[in-house]
Design a protein around this motif. Structure first.
Motif, PDB file in Angstrom:
ATOM      1  N   ASP A  69       0.308  -2.716  11.855  1.00  0.00           N
ATOM      2  CA  ASP A  69       0.907  -2.633  10.526  1.00  0.00           C
ATOM      3  C   ASP A  69       2.061  -1.652  10.429  1.00  0.00           C
ATOM      4  N   SER A  70       2.168  -0.728  11.397  1.00  0.00           N
ATOM      5  CA  SER A  70       3.325   0.178  11.347  1.00  0.00           C
ATOM      6  C   SER A  70       4.613  -0.597  11.597  1.00  0.00           C
ATOM      7  N   LYS A  73       5.578  -2.210   8.420  1.00  0.00           N
ATOM      8  CA  LYS A  73       6.225  -1.267   7.510  1.00  0.00           C
ATOM      9  C   LYS A  73       7.720  -1.165   7.849  1.00  0.00           C
ATOM     10  N   GLN A  74       7.991  -1.027   9.132  1.00  0.00           N
ATOM     11  CA  GLN A  74       9.398  -0.967   9.553  1.00  0.00           C
ATOM     12  C   GLN A  74      10.128  -2.250   9.172  1.00  0.00           C
ATOM     13  N   GLN A  76       9.480  -4.196   6.751  1.00  0.00           N
ATOM     14  CA  GLN A  76       9.714  -4.250   5.305  1.00  0.00           C
ATOM     15  C   GLN A  76      10.902  -3.380   4.907  1.00  0.00           C
ATOM     16  N   GLU A  77      11.043  -2.262   5.579  1.00  0.00           N
ATOM     17  CA  GLU A  77      12.206  -1.414   5.303  1.00  0.00           C
ATOM     18  C   GLU A  77      13.505  -2.167   5.575  1.00  0.00           C
ATOM     19  N   ALA A 218       8.293  -0.119   1.149  1.00  0.00           N
ATOM     20  CA  ALA A 218       7.637   0.127   2.430  1.00  0.00           C
ATOM     21  C   ALA A 218       6.723   1.344   2.376  1.00  0.00           C
ATOM     22  N   ASN A 219       7.044   2.255   1.446  1.00  0.00           N
ATOM     23  CA  ASN A 219       6.160   3.405   1.310  1.00  0.00           C
ATOM     24  C   ASN A 219       4.785   3.018   0.766  1.00  0.00           C
ATOM     25  N   ASN A 220       4.738   1.860   0.129  1.00  0.00           N
ATOM     26  CA  ASN A 220       3.443   1.323  -0.313  1.00  0.00           C
ATOM     27  C   ASN A 220       3.183  -0.018   0.356  1.00  0.00           C
ATOM     28  N   TYR A 221       3.540  -0.108   1.628  1.00  0.00           N
ATOM     29  CA  TYR A 221       3.544  -1.436   2.262  1.00  0.00           C
ATOM     30  C   TYR A 221       2.166  -2.084   2.260  1.00  0.00           C
ATOM     31  N   LYS A 222       1.122  -1.272   2.210  1.00  0.00           N
ATOM     32  CA  LYS A 222      -0.226  -1.847   2.275  1.00  0.00           C
ATOM     33  C   LYS A 222      -0.501  -2.755   1.088  1.00  0.00           C
ATOM     34  N   LEU A 225       0.395  -6.180   1.961  1.00  0.00           N
ATOM     35  CA  LEU A 225      -0.115  -6.646   3.257  1.00  0.00           C
ATOM     36  C   LEU A 225      -1.361  -7.501   3.110  1.00  0.00           C
TER      37      LEU A 225
END
Lengths: 287, 623, 405
Positions: A69-70, A73-74, A76-77, A218-222, A225
């Protein structure tokens, strides 16, 4: 509004200071951090371009272990994605490209609440082994037109067509740029040389605005998800993971040609015989 | 065609302040920056001041960005000590100039421009977006044209052309806009200083210990004397949070008359015994056995780099109070002792397993250079051209008075004045020179900073001389002893300054800014009064090649500099004066290799000089 | 201990090695002939070892491609199957995939290819593609369609009977897989070689057969065989079925990029630097002659591209150009042989050539950094050293003209 999917891959961070190798020369995966693969990042840039230029909803998908998931996150940024999907199940392990394509196919049809995806973007290849087969095989399973090595994407929203430029490299040629049109849906793998071409101030400003939004998201990407296992994905276990893979890695060995680092043998300019001795070295290559 | 009210060319702190202020005035402005991100092309010595002159008003950074500026901006350290050193060999004489530094000052912070300008950009772009404007990076303005209908068209290397009503030229000391519109001549060596700087790394608490400051304080040290290698100017060290900015600033004409490599001047400062003790650190040297197979070497190197990275990160956190708190909060360590133990164990591993050596030297992170305009000599008297207003360095506006060197605050003040002038013009839809340009000129003329560029402030002089009281006047030989005596007496000083101001800066500059002030007097003082320093080691600065190799570049195969006169005297000097040795002699001609250029513009006067295309060229991480 | 033998030769259901040929502008892409060469060697050995008569089948799609067929026979194909159609003029993935799948599955065609084998025929035994912008993707979609396994970027191939044991794949038993193609591919690090197998499926629940065993082959690693124009073979035309829906994908135009300099197509690169300075014109000519003898491409160091020396216009415009620069601001090269003449070895230059297999440097300065990147360092000026090597090289070239008086 175009529905866009991006298939990304979590890859080891090969940069110096982050990568770690075992004494036998294989990658020490436990000690090496994972990041969004560089080719995946390029695919993200292409998807983001469609958002800024045509307006699109973006869904990201990846198959991998839960820590993948990291990479999402990237991703999504880079894309300001509306949704991210992680396909993660023990039984996916050991998959070759055909078995991976099966998982991704099942995932893509479920994206954006089952709305049909118009364009799937994926990277040209992964840096840790997989070699550009997963994209076209997923495309084939989806029944999407496959377009590889794409360096420019334009969408004709009225006709529902894409018009792309592809960079075709063939032995003995310096490259061929091919312009192709195809009806949607299409599956595009983005060439490593792709770079989005934003030619107006408004595009650039929109880029900055959406990028900012993307970073905030992305700071709240979860929150964006969704995690699927084989069951919720609805795949047949026979066609995924090791059982669904026709190929297997049989053996890994060192390539024998590897040699010690260079240490120049010195020949003095006056030593004519020694100078002549380089000719036999050249001979097998010349003839 | 796309149309905007205002284009601001250049995303340095001046351009950004203009964007922020114009947007706050409700105007639409687009800032065009050539670097890949804001802050990657900016270099500063760097202290950012906020001032409160007794007469007149300046627009300060906190006026533009809000009163919580000090609390939220990424500032390095609040400068609370301002020290001048005179050097000679291993002797050093120290003067506390803190009162001069505090004169009419709200605050002064050491800053690193990459970080600070990124912050300015994020705040400014938020305001700009509300007005339909914003920041566009990676775009290089190539030309400005006025159509027959008097439309202003901006051509760039990257975008389709677009139209604007007015332009703020904030494109720095080597303003291309000034050159291509003919608004001013390129600055000649007499009008500028050449500054070269290195950023040095040191743990936070080591800095505090050596500079005798606490975590809320910072120090600025200036150097004159033999470290100048007989040039007019001096050296400086500013403390940042966990780095130091160390540099040398010399009158470019003085360098021209006796060409000395800029890196040599920085090295002279680094190797001064007093300085070398300030920057001293433990440096890890990696040595991998070349006899090993290639992949074994690679594996070792990767493993080592990773270990060294862990060691350095831990070490820097360990010797910083915030770092320690972070580590303890994260649960990785219980206390300082545990960190220390971990550090020792990695250190042991590095030595035993990898044959790593720890040597005494210092760690340089980044090498940079820039030209600093001396506003006394080169400020534009008419800082406009048609509907373009010139601000900050682009207008040649910098303050250079003895130890007082200011640029960032001057640029911000200009930016506000330019914004006010443009805003008024937008409201009245009049961008004519006699309306907008002249109004802006009058606003700039009212600025106390402009006054500082024109005449000597006797109050400042008095405070400065107070600080030098500890020097017995008889040591200061020749004519300076006499001047000192005059200046020390209040009455005579008033008279002398009056006469000097009457004569004008141009007349008295050669007297004040001379080798005697910057070199001979300090050497004499240091020799006679200085404290002796016993250096514990001699630092080994990196070579130019190593310094260039550490910088980040996005190389442009097309050179942004064109040499038209390869046999000119000017260019011959550049073989020595280019900070990155981009010029070399070949068959009696001077050749350019633009790779490695750090875009300081030291060669601009003698070449066809442009900034690189968008995103190309050097990328500074600190600046 | 072999407990079960799994034969891949189940009555000829899977037979022959199909090589998917690439061509452009009426010419074969060299890798096509390289694949045929390797296919020929493998199948000659295969047929002898297993007492079979399986064929090397070249598959060509295109328009006006008949002329290529005979050439393919002379380069080692037993059979050429060509699909001739205006719509196949340019490669389009979907259409090409379907046509190749049709050819692969066509039992009638298989009977024409090898009449001595008794039906049923299902699919090819092996299949080769080029690992380039066309073959990489085509191989993927063809093998997805044929539902079999594929390995990419192969640089070594062996056919053998493999005793294989795998906890899951063979449920822990050792099984002999006959006639298995061992496909070697260099891994991402460049240090390791991975062998990929496409093993036949023995799980009855999975209705797949995992044939053909497919791979894509790196251009330039295998050698084509000497062409024999007398070689005989079967040339078969195939009439594909094309779905009109697939014709919506259109190639609108093609633009050939032209680089003047081809570093990748040469195994030797001779480069020059400021060491030419003492007699630039003569030294460049010397290097020209040297490179011609070696069939080498010529590179330069960055400073030369700035035209430092008085040289004739023809030499300047041919050699002193940015396209020839090797280094960070030019090309990165990795030839088998890199000969640096009069190159000092600035970091920027080293970055562009350090991947070369063998490096020779000729330089009068023993402290030049290029020495550290060389395998052989000749301490001398190029004008002194090169003539010696040239003379020696000329002895190697066969003297054809001696009887011609």
């Amino acid at each position: 509004m175009v529905n866009v999917a991006v298939i990304v891959k979590l890859e080891p961070d090969f940069s110096e200071g982050n990568v770690s190798y075992n004494p036998d020369g294989t990658l020490n995966r436990a000690e090496t951090k994972s990041i969004l693969g560089p080719h995946s990042a390029i695919a993200c840039n292409a998807a983001f371009y469609t958002k800024i230029t045509y307006g699109s909803r973006i869904s990201i998908g990846t198959m991998g272990p839960p820590i993948a998931d990291s990479a999402l996150k990237q991703a999504q940024e880079l894309t300001d994605a509306d949704e991210m999907n992680l396909y993660s199940d023990r039984i996916f392990a050991g998959a070759d490209t055909l078995a991976t394509a099966e998982v991704l196919r099942s995932g893509i049809v479920k994206m954006l609440d089952g709305n049909k995806i118009d364009i799937v973007f994926s990277g040209h290849r992964a840096s840790d082994g997989e070699t550009g087969q997963t994209g076209p095989q997923t495309a084939w399973k989806l029944g999407y037109t496959f377009l590889g090595n794409v360096i420019e994407v334009n969408i004709d929203l009225e006709r529902n067509y894409v018009i792309v430029k592809r960079l075709v490299m063939l032995q003995g040629f310096d490259g061929i740029v091919e312009e192709v049109e195809a009806p949607l849906p299409v599956f595009i793998t983005v060439d490593p040389s792709y770079s989005p071409n934003y030619r107006t101030i408004y595009q650039r400003l929109a880029f900055a605005k959406y990028r900012k939004e993307a970073i905030a998201r992305a700071n709240n990407y979860k929150q964006f998800l969704k995690i699927y296992d084989s069951k919720s994905l609805g795949v047949d276990p026979k066609f995924v993971g090791l059982p669904g893979s026709p190929t297997i890695v049989y053996r890994v060995e060192k390539i024998p040609k590897a040699k010690a680092s260079r240490k120049a043998q010195l020949i003095e300019g006056q030593d004519i015989d020694a100078i002549k001795s380089i000719v036999p070295k050249l001979r097998p290559i010349v003839s | 065609m796309e149309t905007f009210d205002v284009a601001i060319v250049g995303g340095g702190s001046t351009g950004l302040a203009a964007l922020k202020h114009l947007s706050d005035l409700g105007k639409q402005a687009v800032l065009i920056e050539a670097g890949p991100q804001v802050g990657t092309k900016n270099v500063s010595g760097g202290i950012l001041y906020s001032k409160r002159p007794r007469n007149g008003k300046v627009h300060n950074v906190e006026d533009v960005y809000g009163s919580d500026f000090e609390a939220s901006a990424p500032l390095e350290r609040h400068i609370s000590k301002y020290i001048l050193h005179a050097t000679s060999g291993n002797k050093i004489f120290t003067l506390d100039l803190t009162p001069a530094h505090e004169y009419q000052t709200n605050f002064g912070y050491s800053v690193l421009l990459n970080k600070l300008n990124s912050w300015f950009a994020s705040v400014a772009s938020e305001s700009a977006e509300k007005q339909g404007g914003g920041i566009v990076t990676g775009v290089h303005v190539r030309d400005i044209q006025w159509s027959n209908e008097n439309k202003t068209l901006i051509h760039t290397d990257e975008l389709e052309e677009f139209q604007v009503k007015a332009i703020i030229a904030a494109d720095g000391v080597n303003s291309e806009i000034a050159y291509l519109t003919g608004a001013r001549q390129k600055f000649s060596p007499n009008e500028v200083y050449q500054g070269v700087k290195v950023v040095i790394r040191l743990p936070e608490e080591t800095i505090e210990e050596r500079f005798e400051i606490d975590t809320s304080e910072g120090a600025a040290h200036l150097f004159a004397g033999d470290v100048t290698l007989n040039h007019i100017g001096g050296g400086f060290i500013y403390t940042n949070r966990d780095t130091l900015s160390l540099g040398a600033v010399y009158h470019y004409e003085s360098l021209f008359s006796k060409p000395t490599e800029p890196s040599t001047l920085v090295n002279a400062l680094i190797q001064n015994p007093f300085v070398s003790e300030l920057i001293k650190d433990e440096v890890i040297t990696i040595d991998i056995d070349r006899e090993l197979s290639k992949e074994e070497q690679l594996r070792k190197r990767f493993a080592l780099t990773k270990l060294v990275k862990t060691f350095e990160e831990l070490r820097y956190s360990c010797y910083s109070s915030s770092g320690r708190t972070r580590l303890i909060d994260s649960g990785k360590f219980k206390n300082f002792e545990e960190m220390k133990a971990k550090l020792d164990s990695i250190r042991q591993e590095l030595i035993e397993k990898y044959n790593t050596k720890f040597v005494t030297n210092y760690v340089e992170l980044e090498y940079s250079a820039k030209l600093v305009p001396d506003g006394k000599r080169c400020r534009m008297k008419k800082p406009y051209h048609r509907n373009i207003l010139f601000v900050g360095d682009a207008a040649g506006r910098g303050i250079f008075i003895g130890p007082r060197i200011e640029g960032l605050n001057v640029g911000i003040d200009d930016a506000v004045r330019a914004s006010l002038a443009i805003s008024r013009s937008i409201d009245k839809n009049n961008f004519a020179e006699d309306y907008m340009g002249q109004y802006y000129t009058s606003l700039v003329e009212q600025s106390p900073y402009t006054r500082d560029m024109k005449e000597i402030d006797k109050e400042y002089l008095k405070i400065f001389l107070e600080s030098t009281k500890s020097i017995p006047k008889e040591i200061v030989g020749s004519r300076y002893g006499f001047i000192f005596k005059i200046m020390s007496s209040g009455k005579l000083r008033g008279l002398a300054v009056g006469i000097a101001n009457l004569l004008g800066y141009e007349k008295i500059l050669p007297l004040v800014e001379s080798e005697e002030t910057y070199v001979q007097v300090p050497i004499e003082v240091a020799l006679k009064l200085g404290k002796k320093i016993d250096p514990s080691y001699t630092p080994v600065p990196p070579s130019i090649e190593e310094r260039v190799a550490r910088l980040r570049y996005n190389d442009d195969p097309i050179s942004h500099i064109i040499v038209r006169e390869p046999e000119s005297e000017f260019l011959r000097k550049l073989v020595v004066l280019c900070p990155t040795r981009c010029y070399y002699h070949e068959d009696n001609k001077v050749m350019l290799q633009h790779e490695g250029c750090i875009e300081c513009g030291s060669c601009a006067k003698g070449t066809e000089w442009r900034h690189p295309r968008g995103e190309k060229g050097v990328i500074f991480n600190y600046g | 201990m072999v407990t079960e033998s799994f034969s891949n030769n189940s009555g000829g259901k899977y037979r022959n090695l199909y090589v998917v040929i690439e061509h452009i502008e009426g010419k074969l892409v060299p890798v096509s002939l390289e694949m045929l060469g390797e296919a020929r060697r493998l199948m000659d050995d295969f047929n002898q070892r297993y007492q079979e008569s399986e064929r090397v089948v070249a598959v060509v799609l295109g328009y006006k491609v008949q002329d290529l067929c005979q050439q393919l026979i002379s380069y080692g194909a037993d059979v050429v199957v060509y699909a001739e159609n205006k719509e196949l003029e340019y490669s389009r993935n979907t259409i090409d995939t379907k046509v190749i799948a049709q050819i692969s599955r066509d039992a009638g065609l298989a009977k024409q290819i090898s009449p001595e084998y008794i039906p049923p025929y299902i699919k090819p035994r092996y299949m080769f593609f080029a690992a380039d912008s066309i073959g990489r993707h085509l191989s993927s979609t063809v093998l997805a369609e044929l539902e079999s396994g594929l390995a990419s970027d192969i640089n070594k191939l062996v056919i053998s009977d493999i005793d294989f044991r795998h906890e899951h794949k063979t449920k822990g038993q050792t099984i002999r897989y006959e006639r298995t193609l061992e496909m070697y591919r260099p891994d991402f690090s460049g240090f390791l070689w991975t062998t990929i197998l496409c093993l036949d499926n023995k799980n009855p629940e999975i209705m797949r057969d995992y044939h053909p065993q497919g791979c894509s082959i790196i251009p330039g690693v295998f050698n084509a065989i000497e062409p024999d124009i007398a070689r005989e073979g079967l040339i078969l035309q195939y009439k594909p079925t094309i779905d009109p829906e697939d014709l919506k994908v259109k190639v609108l135009n093609k633009q050939m990029l032209k680089k003047k300099i081809d570093f990748d197509g040469h195994r030797i690169i001779v480069s020059m630097g400021r060491g030419i300075k003492d007699d630039p014109e003569q030294n460049v000519k010397l290097i020209e002659q040297f490179a011609r003898l070696l069939d080498a491409e010529i590179g330069i160091s960055l400073p030369l591209s700035k035209r430092l020396y008085q040289l004739s216009d023809s030499i300047n415009s041919k050699y002193m150009i940015p396209e020839r620069v090797i280094g960070t601001s030019g090309s990165k090269v990795a030839p088998s042989f890199y000969i640096a003449t009069g190159i000092h070895g600035a970091v920027q230059h080293i970055a562009g050539m350090k991947e070369s297999e063998f490096v020779v440097a000729i330089n009068p300065d023993e402290n030049a950094p290029i020495k550290d990147e060389s395998d052989l360092f000749i301490n001398g000026r190029m004008e002194d050293v090169l003539p010696i090597i040239i003379e020696e090289l000329q002895k190697l070239t066969p003297i054809v003209s001696s009887h011609m008086e």
